[in-house]
Structure formats: structure tokens, C-alpha cells
Motif scaffolding. Structure first.
Motif: not given
Length: 391
Positions: A108, A111-112, A266-267, A269-270, A273-274, A319, A323
Motif C-alpha cells: 500500500d 503504491f501510494l 482506487l487511491r 481504497t488503498i 486499507h493502508f 492484497w 484491492l
């Protein structure tokens, strides 16, 4: 979490997902009021090339997310079962759960920081500050997520994937029970009637399973209730707070199309979750350390070599599956999303039977079909109800 651009993800009491949206495309207000599902379902759209292309773009995004979701979830389930069900050398379920959270935290963050950090808001200092601020609100959900993950790993260790997936499909029952006990909500008689085939099918599948283990079955059922509690808690507590974005810069900006809005979703969501994965990793680390040092009389997970590659690979697939599942929930209407979950579980069952050669008896198979058929009928009735209310 808040989706940005006037967009929010709401969980219904039955476990379905509704996207409430009021967003902009090319600077023009597209939606007024509340619609279920993804962009393109409001009658208030202005005519234009972008609007006419949206259904096709949406279909491509949905298909792509579904393919990755199904494939990665099947692989993750197979890896989980192979690592935890190995009688000669297996990893502790608690240790494996921690590894999945830790790997998810790293993925996460990378990716971010790589794709969604133009404003420089993703940093270790900012993460620590915001998580510390939100722990009082998040801790019940974090505890439920930890419990659900651990109990799911116990189920993977003790029972077959077909039985595990069949028990997990009883989530509508869990949601109805929890909303009744916690929120005091009553349901029409048809809802309770539709729960009967789901529960009966799960019981038949359990009694007819050649690898039935009572501890594993109970663990899977409790994990289902923990997951359902997370959904209700998000709806009742998280989405009702004003500050539900872990990092600044997450909302209030206009979108310039369906793909851009998908990336914003998506951002968020991550991000959601992060922050949960970070808290779970920090809480589980001391417990896992104590367990591994004690060994429970049979050594620890590292005796004879730890399967780092398999654990990291399985955690990465899990993961990715999570996602894509959240993305599908945001892009699909509630009925389609629930049907997609049924298909995913059925594919996992078929794949595990082919790979692990699980024996499926007549009673076991009939119970699975009965349970999944009940979930499908339940989703259909709720889908019609939601469509009527929104329309």
C-alpha cells in the motif's frame, strides 16, 4: 472512506455496496441527488461524447477488475491452503496473518508513494500522525479485521476450501443478525425466509464434507461475522465522521472522466486499507513474537526454514484480490457485485477441487448449490428493492 469529488462508498445493511455520487466531468455537473452504482446511471447527464463513451469504458474497467480479482483470489486461496494445510511443515495461522498484513502495508505504501503522491502527502511522519489521531475510532474495526484474518487462516488449515467458501457465503445471515442485535433493525418476513436456504445449505455442506472439522467450521463462521461487523461499523461510525481521509489532498477535486474517477476511488481504497493494515501489523507483532519464541511445544514457524517466497507471494495475491474486489464494488451495482462474489467463490471451489482433489459427496455438493442459490435469490430480491427505492 470518502471517495472525493462528492463521492462516497456506503454499505447497506444486507452487505451490498452503494456509491453515492455527485461529481463533475469536463467542468459540468453530471449528477444531482443519489444514484446506486457507478457513473452513468443518472438520467440528469448532459449529452456529449464523453457520456456516450462511458458505458464502454466502464465495461472494460469492470471486466479487467473482475478478471484480476478472480484470478488473484484463486491463487491466494490455493497458496493459503498449501502453506497452512501442510502437515509436515506449516506456518502458524497467527504468524501467517501478520505476514499478510505486513506485506499489505508495504505494498500500500509503495503504491501510494509511487503513483498518488504528487502533493507530497504520503510520508511516514504524516502516516504516524493521522493514524494516531484516528485510532480511537478505528480500533474496533481493526480488532475485527485481525480476528477475521486469523480465524480465516485457522479455517484454511483445518477445513477444505469448498467448505470454507460455502460457510463464508452465509454473510447475509451474519449481517441480519448483527443489525438486529446492534441496531435493533427489523426486516420484512421475506428476508428471514430467504436466509433459510443459505443456512440449510451451509449445514448440509458441513455434514457432507469428508474433511469436516468442527473447530475449522466454527472459525470460518465467526470470521464471517467479524467481516460483517466491519461493514456495519464502516457505515455507522466511519462514514458518519467528517474526517475520514487518512491523508490530506484526498477529496474535493474535480474529475475529468471515468478513468480519472476510478483512479481517485482506487487511491481512497488503498488509503483506507493502508491505515487498517498498519494498525493490525503493529498490534499483532508482539503477539506473534511471543508465540514464535514459545513454540507451543512443536517449535516455531522458522524451524527447518521459513517459506518466505511462498508467504510473500500469497500475501501479495491476497492484497491484489482485496484491492480489485473493492474496486468492483465501487464500479458495479449492488446486485451485480453480489453475483460477482458468488461467481468468485464458486471458481475458488472448483479450482481447489481440481488442485487438491477434494472429495465432494452428494450431500456436500447439494448443500453448496443450495447455499449459493439462496445467496443469489437473496441478492436478487435486495437488488430489486434497492432499484425501486433509488428509482
Amino acid at each position: 472512506a470518502r471517495m472525493g469529488g462528492g463521492r462516497a462508498l456506503w454499505w447497506a445493511d444486507d452487505g451490498t455496496c452503494e456509491v453515492r455520487t455527485s461529481l463533475w466531468v469536463h467542468g459540468r455537473t453530471q449528477a444531482r441527488g443519489v444514484r446506486a452504482g457507478w457513473v452513468g446511471q443518472s438520467e440528469n447527464f448532459e449529452e456529449g461524447e464523453a457520456e456516450r463513451n462511458m458505458p464502454e469504458q466502464k465495461a472494460k474497467l469492470v471486466v479487467g477488475a473482475l478478471v484480476v480479482w478472480f484470478g488473484s483470489q484463486i491463487v491466494a486461496s490455493v497458496v493459503n491452503r498449501a502453506l497452512l494445510g501442510n502437515k509436515k511443515k506449516s506456518v502458524y495461522p497467527l504468524t501467517f496473518s501478520f505476514c499478510q498484513f505486513f506485506v499489505a502495508t508495504l505494498l500500500d505504501f509503495v503504491f501510494l508513494a509511487t503513483f498518488f503522491n504528487r502533493d507530497g502527502s504520503v510520508s511516514v511522519r504524516q502516516v504516524a500522525r493521522t493514524i494516531t489521531k484516528k485510532v480511537p475510532v478505528m480500533y474496533p474495526m481493526v480488532l475485527m479485521m485481525m480476528s477475521s484474518k486469523y480465524l480465516s487462516m485457522v479455517a484454511y488449515k483445518l477445513i477444505s476450501i469448498p467448505l470454507f467458501q460455502t460457510i463464508k457465503c452465509t454473510s447475509p445471515l451474519a449481517l441480519v443478525v448483527l443489525t438486529k442485535l446492534w441496531l435493533g433493525k427489523s426486516y420484512p418476513p421475506i428476508v428471514y425466509i430467504l436466509l433459510i436456504p443459505i443456512l440449510a445449505g451451509a449445514m448440509l455442506a458441513s455434514f457432507g464434507d469428508y474433511e469436516f472439522n468442527s473447530t475449522g467450521a466454527v472459525a470460518a463462521l465467526i470470521a464471517t461475522f467479524c467481516t460483517s461487523f466491519q461493514r456495519l461499523y464502516i457505515k455507522e461510525k466511519i462514514l458518519t465522521t467528517d474526517d475520514n481521509d487518512i491523508l490530506p489532498g484526498g477529496g474535493g477535486q474535480r474529475s475529468d472522466g471515468l478513468v480519472s474517477e476510478a483512479l481517485r476511488t482506487l487511491r481512497m481504497t488503498i488509503l483506507g486499507h493502508f491505515e487498517l493494515a498498519v494498525c493490525a501489523s503493529l498490534l499483532m507483532f508482539p503477539i506473534v513474537t511471543v508465540q514464535e519464541f514459545r513454540g507451543n511445544g512443536r517449535g516455531n514457524s522458522f524451524d527447518g526454514g521459513f517459506p518466505y517466497a511462498q508467504v510473500i507471494f500469497g500475501a501479495s495475491m491476497q492484497w491484489l484480490a482485496s484491492l480489485c474486489a473493492w474496486q468492483c464494488l465501487a464500479m458495479m451495482n449492488p446486485l451485480s457485485a453480489n453475483i460477482a462474489k458468488i461467481v468468485q467463490r464458486m471458481l475458488s471451489i472448483v479450482s481447489s477441487i481440481l488442485i487438491f482433489h477434494n472429495q465432494v459427496g452428494a450431500i456436500n455438493g447439494f448443500g453448496m448449490v443450495f447455499a449459493f442459490g439462496g445467496v443469489g435469490l437473496y441478492s436478487y430480491v435486495y437488488g430489486k428493492k434497492t432499484k425501486t427505492v433509488v428509482g
